[in-house]
Design a protein around this motif. Sequence first.
Motif, PDB file in Angstrom:
ATOM      1  N   LEU A 159       0.823  -1.203   0.000  1.00  7.10           N
ATOM      2  CA  LEU A 159       0.000   0.000   0.000  1.00  7.10           C
ATOM      3  C   LEU A 159       0.858   1.255   0.000  1.00  7.10           C
ATOM      4  O   LEU A 159       0.569   2.230  -0.717  1.00  7.10           O
ATOM      5  CB  LEU A 159      -0.923  -0.021   1.221  1.00  7.10           C
ATOM      6  CG  LEU A 159      -2.103   0.953   1.236  1.00  7.10           C
ATOM      7  CD1 LEU A 159      -2.947   0.818  -0.014  1.00  7.10           C
ATOM      8  CD2 LEU A 159      -2.946   0.739   2.479  1.00  7.10           C
ATOM      9  N   LEU A 160       1.937   1.249   0.798  1.00  5.91           N
ATOM     10  CA  LEU A 160       2.856   2.388   0.806  1.00  5.91           C
ATOM     11  C   LEU A 160       3.461   2.618  -0.580  1.00  5.91           C
ATOM     12  O   LEU A 160       3.561   3.758  -1.043  1.00  5.91           O
ATOM     13  CB  LEU A 160       3.976   2.157   1.821  1.00  5.91           C
ATOM     14  CG  LEU A 160       3.738   2.600   3.263  1.00  5.91           C
ATOM     15  CD1 LEU A 160       4.868   2.108   4.150  1.00  5.91           C
ATOM     16  CD2 LEU A 160       3.607   4.106   3.347  1.00  5.91           C
ATOM     17  N   SER A 161       3.847   1.539  -1.248  1.00  5.47           N
ATOM     18  CA  SER A 161       4.470   1.657  -2.570  1.00  5.47           C
ATOM     19  C   SER A 161       3.501   2.228  -3.587  1.00  5.47           C
ATOM     20  O   SER A 161       3.839   3.146  -4.352  1.00  5.47           O
ATOM     21  CB  SER A 161       4.969   0.281  -3.031  1.00  5.47           C
ATOM     22  OG  SER A 161       5.910  -0.254  -2.131  1.00  5.47           O
ATOM     23  N   LEU A 165       3.840   5.922  -5.386  1.00  2.88           N
ATOM     24  CA  LEU A 165       3.861   6.085  -6.844  1.00  2.88           C
ATOM     25  C   LEU A 165       2.746   7.027  -7.299  1.00  2.88           C
ATOM     26  O   LEU A 165       2.953   7.851  -8.196  1.00  2.88           O
ATOM     27  CB  LEU A 165       3.717   4.727  -7.527  1.00  2.88           C
ATOM     28  CG  LEU A 165       4.946   3.811  -7.444  1.00  2.88           C
ATOM     29  CD1 LEU A 165       4.607   2.422  -7.969  1.00  2.88           C
ATOM     30  CD2 LEU A 165       6.112   4.401  -8.231  1.00  2.88           C
ATOM     31  N   LEU A 166       1.570   6.910  -6.690  1.00  3.51           N
ATOM     32  CA  LEU A 166       0.480   7.820  -7.041  1.00  3.51           C
ATOM     33  C   LEU A 166       0.857   9.262  -6.725  1.00  3.51           C
ATOM     34  O   LEU A 166       0.570  10.176  -7.507  1.00  3.51           O
ATOM     35  CB  LEU A 166      -0.798   7.433  -6.291  1.00  3.51           C
ATOM     36  CG  LEU A 166      -1.998   8.366  -6.496  1.00  3.51           C
ATOM     37  CD1 LEU A 166      -2.412   8.412  -7.967  1.00  3.51           C
ATOM     38  CD2 LEU A 166      -3.182   7.946  -5.628  1.00  3.51           C
ATOM     39  N   GLY A 167       1.509   9.485  -5.571  1.00  5.68           N
ATOM     40  CA  GLY A 167       1.953  10.841  -5.235  1.00  5.68           C
ATOM     41  C   GLY A 167       2.927  11.399  -6.252  1.00  5.68           C
ATOM     42  O   GLY A 167       2.868  12.584  -6.611  1.00  5.68           O
ATOM     43  N   THR A 214      -7.166  -6.619  -6.038  1.00  8.54           N
ATOM     44  CA  THR A 214      -7.969  -5.600  -5.353  1.00  8.54           C
ATOM     45  C   THR A 214      -7.181  -4.843  -4.292  1.00  8.54           C
ATOM     46  O   THR A 214      -7.645  -3.805  -3.810  1.00  8.54           O
ATOM     47  CB  THR A 214      -9.195  -6.250  -4.686  1.00  8.54           C
ATOM     48  OG1 THR A 214      -8.761  -7.288  -3.803  1.00  8.54           O
ATOM     49  CG2 THR A 214     -10.110  -6.858  -5.742  1.00  8.54           C
ATOM     50  N   GLY A 215      -5.989  -5.341  -3.917  1.00 14.25           N
ATOM     51  CA  GLY A 215      -5.140  -4.635  -2.977  1.00 14.25           C
ATOM     52  C   GLY A 215      -5.564  -4.818  -1.535  1.00 14.25           C
ATOM     53  O   GLY A 215      -6.698  -5.216  -1.246  1.00 14.25           O
ATOM     54  N   LEU A 221      -4.606   0.278  -5.230  1.00 13.36           N
ATOM     55  CA  LEU A 221      -3.272   0.813  -5.483  1.00 13.36           C
ATOM     56  C   LEU A 221      -2.191   0.005  -4.781  1.00 13.36           C
ATOM     57  O   LEU A 221      -1.028   0.052  -5.174  1.00 13.36           O
ATOM     58  CB  LEU A 221      -3.196   2.271  -5.029  1.00 13.36           C
ATOM     59  CG  LEU A 221      -4.015   3.275  -5.847  1.00 13.36           C
ATOM     60  CD1 LEU A 221      -3.950   4.653  -5.210  1.00 13.36           C
ATOM     61  CD2 LEU A 221      -3.529   3.327  -7.280  1.00 13.36           C
ATOM     62  N   GLY A 222      -2.578  -0.746  -3.736  1.00 14.64           N
ATOM     63  CA  GLY A 222      -1.607  -1.558  -3.023  1.00 14.64           C
ATOM     64  C   GLY A 222      -1.402  -2.936  -3.612  1.00 14.64           C
ATOM     65  O   GLY A 222      -0.541  -3.679  -3.157  1.00 14.64           O
TER      66      GLY A 222
END
Length: 261
Positions: A159-161, A165-167, A214-215, A221-222
Amino acid sequence: MQPTVLFLPGLPLQWRGLLGTLCSALLFLVLLPGWVRARWISQHPWRSLGITGADVGNTLVKPLLLGLAGAGALLLLISVITISGHWGYWLGDLNAEKQLNAILLCLVVGLLEELLFRGWLWGELKLLIGARLAVPIQALIFSLVHTRFNIGIWPMLGLLSGLFLLGLVLAIRRRIDHGSLWGCVGLHGGLVGGWFALQSGLIQFSPQSPLWLTGPADNPLGGVVGILAMASLLVYQLTALAKAARPITGARRASSKGATP
């Protein structure tokens, strides 16, 4: 918001939290222009934040639509894999109330969070540590704020990764859009509102849906698909940004002027 208990003793705790968030958002919007004028020495605070510009179409409409298209492409990819892999099936049942919630999530959450992270925070970091370091640091703060730390080490790292990347993608999106924040609003808000719509009636996801799709913590995103999609989009954006920064050669300059033999 705790004093509201004295006046509205029956108000549920979640509504007090929502009321507090609303008050904080309103205070942020009211104080932000004055802060930007004083701190950034800007005569046009909303332009500096990327909300307004000389050309409304290129500042707002076009970036917003491109951002929404990017969010739609990622959610479509997840939906296609989900249905084709028999981890869910299409319902297409989204009533008016849920449609309104999805639109409000898209616009309100997208706008407020982008004003906070890619508007104010990024601008402050550029003043404090310079433009080069500001991009990854704002992405790191963005990911830490949105990550859950009670889901296990590997899901948390995934999730952090994905959020990091989204940021980065959102920051580069603003640079590609020549400072407009609306492409970031479309991409960020489209992901939030679109995922809510998918889960609220468009697709029935199976409990056995894999985390790589689905993360963790219901955040795609995760997952592996989300991380790869964000990484691919980031590479594409950086390539486009590098091409746009290249100087125009003589041949290209003549071509751009419509020179004929």
